[in-house]
Design a protein around this motif. Structure first.
Motif, PDB file in Angstrom:
ATOM      1  N   PHE A  75      -1.886  -0.081  -4.218  1.00 20.14           N
ATOM      2  CA  PHE A  75      -2.104   0.935  -3.183  1.00 20.14           C
ATOM      3  C   PHE A  75      -1.229   2.149  -3.438  1.00 20.14           C
ATOM      4  O   PHE A  75      -1.681   3.299  -3.342  1.00 20.14           O
ATOM      5  CB  PHE A  75      -1.804   0.352  -1.805  1.00 20.14           C
ATOM      6  N   VAL A  76       0.037   1.910  -3.787  1.00 22.94           N
ATOM      7  CA  VAL A  76       0.957   3.015  -4.069  1.00 22.94           C
ATOM      8  C   VAL A  76       0.488   3.790  -5.305  1.00 22.94           C
ATOM      9  O   VAL A  76       0.546   5.017  -5.346  1.00 22.94           O
ATOM     10  CB  VAL A  76       2.389   2.479  -4.282  1.00 22.94           C
ATOM     11  N   VAL A  77      -0.007   3.058  -6.323  1.00 19.53           N
ATOM     12  CA  VAL A  77      -0.522   3.723  -7.525  1.00 19.53           C
ATOM     13  C   VAL A  77      -1.691   4.639  -7.168  1.00 19.53           C
ATOM     14  O   VAL A  77      -1.752   5.799  -7.599  1.00 19.53           O
ATOM     15  CB  VAL A  77      -0.963   2.679  -8.571  1.00 19.53           C
ATOM     16  N   GLY A  78      -2.628   4.136  -6.371  1.00 19.25           N
ATOM     17  CA  GLY A  78      -3.756   4.961  -5.955  1.00 19.25           C
ATOM     18  C   GLY A  78      -3.339   6.123  -5.081  1.00 19.25           C
ATOM     19  O   GLY A  78      -3.899   7.227  -5.170  1.00 19.25           O
ATOM     20  N   TRP A  79      -2.349   5.903  -4.229  1.00 19.46           N
ATOM     21  CA  TRP A  79      -1.862   6.949  -3.321  1.00 19.46           C
ATOM     22  C   TRP A  79      -1.255   8.113  -4.108  1.00 19.46           C
ATOM     23  O   TRP A  79      -1.422   9.281  -3.765  1.00 19.46           O
ATOM     24  CB  TRP A  79      -0.834   6.357  -2.373  1.00 19.46           C
ATOM     25  N   ASP A 159       2.074  11.322 -13.468  1.00 24.29           N
ATOM     26  CA  ASP A 159       1.773  12.713 -13.118  1.00 24.29           C
ATOM     27  C   ASP A 159       1.409  13.548 -14.331  1.00 24.29           C
ATOM     28  O   ASP A 159       1.364  14.778 -14.249  1.00 24.29           O
ATOM     29  CB  ASP A 159       2.984  13.348 -12.408  1.00 24.29           C
ATOM     30  N   THR A 160       1.157  12.903 -15.446  1.00 25.72           N
ATOM     31  CA  THR A 160       0.795  13.633 -16.658  1.00 25.72           C
ATOM     32  C   THR A 160      -0.686  13.456 -16.959  1.00 25.72           C
ATOM     33  O   THR A 160      -1.332  12.532 -16.468  1.00 25.72           O
ATOM     34  CB  THR A 160       1.620  13.145 -17.863  1.00 25.72           C
ATOM     35  N   ARG A 161      -1.228  14.338 -17.796  1.00 24.42           N
ATOM     36  CA  ARG A 161      -2.641  14.267 -18.162  1.00 24.42           C
ATOM     37  C   ARG A 161      -2.938  12.974 -18.920  1.00 24.42           C
ATOM     38  O   ARG A 161      -3.962  12.326 -18.690  1.00 24.42           O
ATOM     39  CB  ARG A 161      -3.008  15.488 -19.010  1.00 24.42           C
TER      40      ARG A 161
END
Length: 209
Positions: A75-79, A159-161
């Motif tokens: 959930f945190v990963v998706g958030w 947060d990277t491409r």
């Protein structure tokens, strides 16, 4: 249960720290901790240590706790997933995913050609080569999505491409792999290959309605 959780956390933290010192992700050390505490290693010693440490009545509780932890982590990963990083490269993510599935699936089918003569019967039931080869290809195609997410999070790549592309490609891989697994299940439980396909078609039609 509390004793089991404590042992799991301590061994996982110790082997995770060791993995980091060896230049590997901590999650590899934590996976190794599961192998060490399981019947594969600890169970080989006399005294039935695995059963003593994790009795049968405690294992369902530990499984439930682990599932809750996994759900919260995902959930945190998706958030925190930055969709803006992947939107301009959606086609690239799909291309990477499909190419990786084709390669892994092909290797699985090649392995099935070698293994099938020795494993064509399971629990007294003969398994067709199509079902066996599809299962092997699917097993090779599945991505360890939570492990990948943990590695990306640990290395601050979410947060990277590259991180977003990897996660999106893995998500597409898993969706397609689950569809293939559904086909294998229908194939094995049906009377023939075409019956398995027909069953999936009827299920999809009823879901769409």
């Amino acid at each position: 249960m509390l004793l089991g959780i404590g042992v799991i956390l301590l061994v996982g933290a110790a082997l995770g720290a060791l993995a980091r010192k060896l230049g590997q992700p901590k999650v590899l050390g934590e996976i190794t901790a599961g192998i060490v505490l399981g019947p594969s290693l600890l169970g080989l010693f006399p005294g039935n240590l695995t059963e003593r440490l994790f009795p049968d009545d405690v294992r369902p509780l530990l499984s439930a706790v682990s599932q809750v932890g996994l759900v919260l982590f995902m959930f945190v990963v998706g958030w925190e997933f930055e969709k803006r990083l992947i939107r301009p490269h959606a086609r690239l993510a799909a291309g990477v995913s499909l190419s990786s599935i084709v390669l892994a699936f092909g290797l699985g089918v090649a392995a099935a050609v070698v293994l099938y003569p020795h494993h064509d019967t399971v629990a007294g039931k003969h398994i067709s080569f199509l079902a066996f080869a599809t299962f092997m290809g699917t097993a090779m195609s599945v991505t360890a999505f939570p492990v990948l997410a943990r590695i990306l999070t640990e290395n601050k790549l979410m947060d990277t491409r590259v991180g977003a592309l990897s996660l999106a490609s893995a998500a597409i891989d898993d969706v397609l792999a689950w569809c293939l697994l559904a086909y294998v299940s229908a194939l094995v439980s049906s009377d023939g290959d075409y019956a398995g396909l027909a069953r999936i078609g009827r299920s999809a039609s009823s879901m769409s309605r």
